[in-house]
Design a protein around this motif. Structure first.
Motif, PDB file in Angstrom:
ATOM      1  N   ALA A   1      -3.969  12.422  -3.846  1.00 45.19           N
ATOM      2  CA  ALA A   1      -5.144  12.370  -2.757  1.00 45.19           C
ATOM      3  C   ALA A   1      -6.139  11.058  -3.208  1.00 45.19           C
ATOM      4  N   LYS A   2      -6.440  10.678  -4.298  1.00 42.11           N
ATOM      5  CA  LYS A   2      -7.303   9.470  -4.648  1.00 42.11           C
ATOM      6  C   LYS A   2      -6.335   8.478  -4.072  1.00 42.11           C
TER       7      LYS A   2
ATOM      8  N   LYS B   1       0.717  -1.060  -0.038  1.00 40.01           N
ATOM      9  CA  LYS B   1      -0.095   0.026   0.199  1.00 40.01           C
ATOM     10  C   LYS B   1       0.842   1.390   0.099  1.00 40.01           C
ATOM     11  N   ALA B   2       1.907   1.327   0.704  1.00 38.34           N
ATOM     12  CA  ALA B   2       2.696   2.544   0.882  1.00 38.34           C
ATOM     13  C   ALA B   2       3.460   2.828  -0.245  1.00 38.34           C
TER      14      ALA B   2
ATOM     15  N   ASN C   1      -8.271   2.951   3.227  1.00 44.61           N
ATOM     16  CA  ASN C   1      -9.621   2.414   3.290  1.00 44.61           C
ATOM     17  C   ASN C   1     -10.737   3.372   3.146  1.00 44.61           C
ATOM     18  N   ASN C   2     -10.757   4.260   2.297  1.00 49.27           N
ATOM     19  CA  ASN C   2     -11.843   5.263   1.861  1.00 49.27           C
ATOM     20  C   ASN C   2     -12.113   6.067   3.216  1.00 49.27           C
ATOM     21  N   ALA C   3     -11.226   6.849   3.983  1.00 45.31           N
ATOM     22  CA  ALA C   3     -11.230   7.558   4.789  1.00 45.31           C
ATOM     23  C   ALA C   3     -11.133   8.779   4.485  1.00 45.31           C
ATOM     24  N   VAL C   4     -12.412   9.524   4.413  1.00 45.56           N
ATOM     25  CA  VAL C   4     -12.355  11.120   3.961  1.00 45.56           C
ATOM     26  C   VAL C   4     -11.742  11.917   4.501  1.00 45.56           C
ATOM     27  N   MET C   5     -10.986  12.853   4.318  1.00 47.97           N
ATOM     28  CA  MET C   5     -10.504  13.928   5.091  1.00 47.97           C
ATOM     29  C   MET C   5     -11.704  14.874   4.868  1.00 47.97           C
TER      30      MET C   5
ATOM     31  N   VAL D   1      -7.627   5.408  -0.993  1.00 48.45           N
ATOM     32  CA  VAL D   1      -7.483   4.032  -1.204  1.00 48.45           C
ATOM     33  C   VAL D   1      -6.838   3.265  -0.284  1.00 48.45           C
ATOM     34  N   GLU D   2      -5.550   3.888  -0.043  1.00 49.11           N
ATOM     35  CA  GLU D   2      -4.620   3.287   0.830  1.00 49.11           C
ATOM     36  C   GLU D   2      -5.172   3.282   2.468  1.00 49.11           C
TER      37      GLU D   2
END
Length: 160
Positions: free
Chosen positions: A128-129, A42-43, A136-140, A133-134
């Motif tokens: 940002a996209k 992921k990183a 887990n769709n945690a939105v800022m 994804v990395e």
């Protein structure tokens, strides 16, 4: 005959219990290894790009070589007041990325635009996209910062 059957049953039970303990331990180790490999992959998916300015109101931003410590202190206080530390820590991943050395991975304009315009950045900016994804769709969340407030937080980020 009953004694032989009882001894065999007891021996089978003892052998099977011992094996289950081994399997659980190995399974745990295997899962842990897989998770670490997954985190590494992921990183590797989020690029370091200091040329990307992001999407938002900040097109160009010149920073002084020296950090403005008074401004950074204001930024640190605002970072805490806006509860940014509920998602971001300095040295470790949380809901969002660790912020240590973020200024070595992202341009000042990108950082400012992410704070000022997170919704559009998450929809259109490639970095940002990838972060979305990395993590887990945690939105800022949009904290409705002014440019001056975002600048104080950026100055704080330069100190960590």
């Amino acid at each position: 005959m009953k004694k032989i059957i009882a001894v065999l049953a007891l021996a089978t039970l003892m052998i099977s219990c011992g094996e289950k303990k081994e399997e659980k331990k190995e399974g745990f180790e295997m899962n842990r290894t897989k998770k670490e490999e997954k985190d590494t992959k992921k990183a590797a998916g989020v690029p370091v790009d200091l040329d990307n300015k992001g999407i938002g109101p900040i097109k160009s931003l010149a920073l002084n070589d020296a950090v403005d410590t008074a401004l950074a202190e204001k930024g640190k206080a605002l970072f805490a007041a806006k509860v940014c530390n509920s998602c971001h820590m300095v040295d470790q991943r949380l809901i969002g990325p660790a912020l240590k050395d973020v200024t070595k991975r992202r341009s000042p304009e990108w950082i400012m635009n992410m704070m000022l315009n997170p919704t559009e950045m998450l929809k259109k900016d490639p970095i940002a996209k990838a972060l979305l994804v990395e993590y887990n769709n945690a939105v800022m969340l949009d904290q409705k910062l002014t440019e001056e407030e975002a600048k104080t937080i950026l100055e704080y980020l330069r100190t960590i």
